[in-house]
Design an enzyme around this catalytic site. Structure first.
Site, PDB file in Angstrom:
ATOM      1  N   CYS A 138       0.829  -1.213   0.000  1.00  0.00           N
ATOM      2  CA  CYS A 138       0.000   0.000   0.000  1.00  0.00           C
ATOM      3  C   CYS A 138       0.864   1.265   0.000  1.00  0.00           C
ATOM      4  O   CYS A 138       1.403   1.659   1.036  1.00  0.00           O
ATOM      5  CB  CYS A 138      -0.924  -0.015   1.209  1.00  0.00           C
ATOM      6  SG  CYS A 138      -1.962   1.443   1.330  1.00  0.00           S
ATOM      7  N   CYS A 141      -0.432   4.168   2.131  1.00  0.00           N
ATOM      8  CA  CYS A 141      -0.239   3.990   3.575  1.00  0.00           C
ATOM      9  C   CYS A 141       1.212   4.226   3.973  1.00  0.00           C
ATOM     10  O   CYS A 141       1.489   4.854   4.982  1.00  0.00           O
ATOM     11  CB  CYS A 141      -0.589   2.562   4.015  1.00  0.00           C
ATOM     12  SG  CYS A 141      -2.030   1.852   3.262  1.00  0.00           S
ATOM     13  N   ASP A 142       2.132   3.672   3.199  1.00  0.00           N
ATOM     14  CA  ASP A 142       3.522   3.597   3.666  1.00  0.00           C
ATOM     15  C   ASP A 142       4.518   4.456   2.895  1.00  0.00           C
ATOM     16  O   ASP A 142       5.677   4.560   3.293  1.00  0.00           O
ATOM     17  CB  ASP A 142       3.993   2.126   3.616  1.00  0.00           C
ATOM     18  CG  ASP A 142       3.159   1.235   4.528  1.00  0.00           C
ATOM     19  OD1 ASP A 142       2.704   1.743   5.569  1.00  0.00           O
ATOM     20  OD2 ASP A 142       2.950   0.063   4.205  1.00  0.00           O
TER      21      ASP A 142
END
Ligand code: NDP
Length: 317
Positions: A138, A141-142
Site C-alpha cells: 500500500c 499507507c507507507d
C-alpha cells in the site's frame, strides 16, 4: 439430533474498519450484532505499521493499535465479537443461515459482509521476510516513510502506475518493475509514468530476490535483484522501499453462487448504497470497493451498511 441455532438480528462477517464500524453503529441501534472476526482479526491494517491518514490521530497510530481501539469501542457498545471463521452461508431464504468453524449455526435477519480484500504478493520468501519492514502492498499507507529515498514498485496496471506517480513526489527515485514489454495501465497513466523524470521503468523484468539487513527483529530492505526475462541477465537495484502493486483479491470465495459478484470477484452493490442483490444482505469496505480501499472509506461504508440494515429491518417488522 437437532442442532442448536442462535438467532440474531444483525450478523457481521469481518473485522476490519468496515466490520467494526458497522458493529459500533448496529450495537447503538440495539441490533445486538454478532461479529465473526475472520482469518485476520483487525484486517489489513494489522499488517501495516503507522497509520497517519486516519482522521482523529494527530500523531498517527500503529495499525494494530487502531484496530484494537475499534474492537474495544464496538465491544463497549455491546457487540458480541467472536474469534473464528464463517464457513458457509445460505442467503436463499430469510432468515439467512450461517455456520462457523466453531460448529455454531445462526439464523440472521440481516447480514453485513465486510470480509475485505487482500493485496496480492509475488510469493517470494524474501518478500515475506521483509513484509512490513520495507515491503508494502500500500503506497498511500507507507509511501511517506520513504521520503527522499529510492523505492521500487512492481506491477504495470493502473494501481502500480498510480503508486509510482504518488511515490515519485516523495521518494528520491522510483523504479517501476514491469514483467512484459508493455503496461496494462490506461494510456493516460502510462504517459504520465513515462514522462515522469523521477520514474525509471524497468521492462521485461521479474523480481528474483529482495535483500536487506537483519538485526534481531529489526529488518530493513536495501535492494532487489531483478532478472530480465528476455536476456536472462540479473540487475541489482538499491531501494529502501519495495511496493507490490499487482492487484487485490476480494475475499469473496465464501459467497460464490450466493450473491452477485463483478467480473473481478468484488461484491456488487447498488451505486451509492451498500445494498447487494439480496435484500437484507449488505456489503461494506474493500470487499465491494476496488477504487478507494482506504480505512476511512471502509469505516464510512460500514456506517452506511449499519444504517441501511437498521432501516431495512424496520420495514420488515
Ligand atoms: P490489474 O490486474 O489491472 O494489474 C495488475 C498488474 O500486475 C498487471 O500489469 C500484471 O502484469 C501485474 N502482475 C500480476 N502478477 C504479477 C507478478 N507475479 N509479477 C509481476 N507483475 C505482476 O490490477 P490493478 O490493481 O492495477 O487494477 C485493478 C482494477 O482497478 C483495474 O481495472 C484498474 O483499471 C482499476 N484501477 C483504476 C484506477 C483509476 O481509475 N484511477 C486506479 C487503480 C486501479 P501483466 O500486465 O503482465 O498481466
Amino acid at each position: 439430533m437437532s442442532q442448536e441455532v442462535e438467532k440474531v438480528k444483525s450478523f457481521i462477517i469481518g473485522s476490519g474498519p468496515a466490520g467494526y464500524t458497522a458493529a459500533i453503529y448496529t450495537s447503538r441501534a440495539n441490533l445486538s450484532p454478532i461479529v465473526y472476526q475472520g482469518m485476520e482479526p483487525g484486517g489489513q491494517l494489522t499488517t501495516t505499521t503507522e497509520v497517519e491518514n486516519f482522521p482523529g490521530y494527530p500523531d498517527g497510530v500503529e495499525g494494530p493499535a487502531m484496530m484494537e481501539d475499534l474492537r474495544k469501542q464496538a465491544e463497549r457498545m455491546g457487540a458480541d465479537i467472536r474469534w473464528g471463521l464463517v464457513t458457509s452461508v445460505d442467503f436463499s431464504h430469510r432468515p439467512f443461515k450461517i455456520s462457523t468453524d466453531d460448529g455454531k449455526h445462526f439464523e440472521a435477519e440481516s447480514v453485513i459482509i465486510a470480509t475485505g480484500a487482500s493485496a496480492k504478493y509475488l510469493g517470494l520468501e524474501s518478500e515475506t521476510k521483509f513484509r512490513g519492514a520495507g515491503v508494502s502492498g500500500c503506497a498511500t499507507c507507507d509511501g511517506f516513510f520513504y521520503k527522499g529515498k529510492p523505492v521500487a514498485v512492481v506491477g504495470a496496471g493502473d494501481t502500480a502506475a498510480e503508486d509510482a506517480l504518488y511515490l515519485s513526489k516523495i521518494a528520491s527515485k522510483v523504479y517501476m518493475i514491469v514483467r512484459r514489454d508493455a503496461m496494462r495501465a490506461s494510456k493516460v497513466m502510462q504517459d504520465r509514468v513515462i514522462k515522469n523524470p523521477n520514474i525509471e521503468v524497468i521492462w521485461n523484468s521479474v523480481t528474483k530476490e529482495i535483500y536487506g539487513t537483519e538485526q534481531g527483529f529489526m529488518k530493513a530492505v536495501k535492494g532487489a535483484i531483478l532478472t530480465n526475462v528476455v536476456t536472462g541477465e540479473d540487475r541489482k537495484i538499491e531501494v529502501d522501499g519495495f511496493f507490490v502493486a499487482i492487484g487485490h483479491k476480494p475475499n469473496t470465495e465464501l459467497f460464490n453462487g450466493q450473491i452477485q459478484l463483478d467480473e473481478e470477484g468484488y461484491i456488487k452493490t447498488i451505486p451509492g448504497t451498500t445494498q447487494t442483490n439480496i435484500e437484507g444482505v449488505f456489503a461494506a469496505g474493500d470487499v465491494q470497493d476496488h477504487i478507494y480501499r482506504q480505512a476511512i472509506t471502509a469505516a464510512g461504508s460500514g456506517c452506511m451498511a449499519a444504517i441501511e440494515s437498521e432501516r431495512w429491518l424496520q420495514t420488515q417488522d
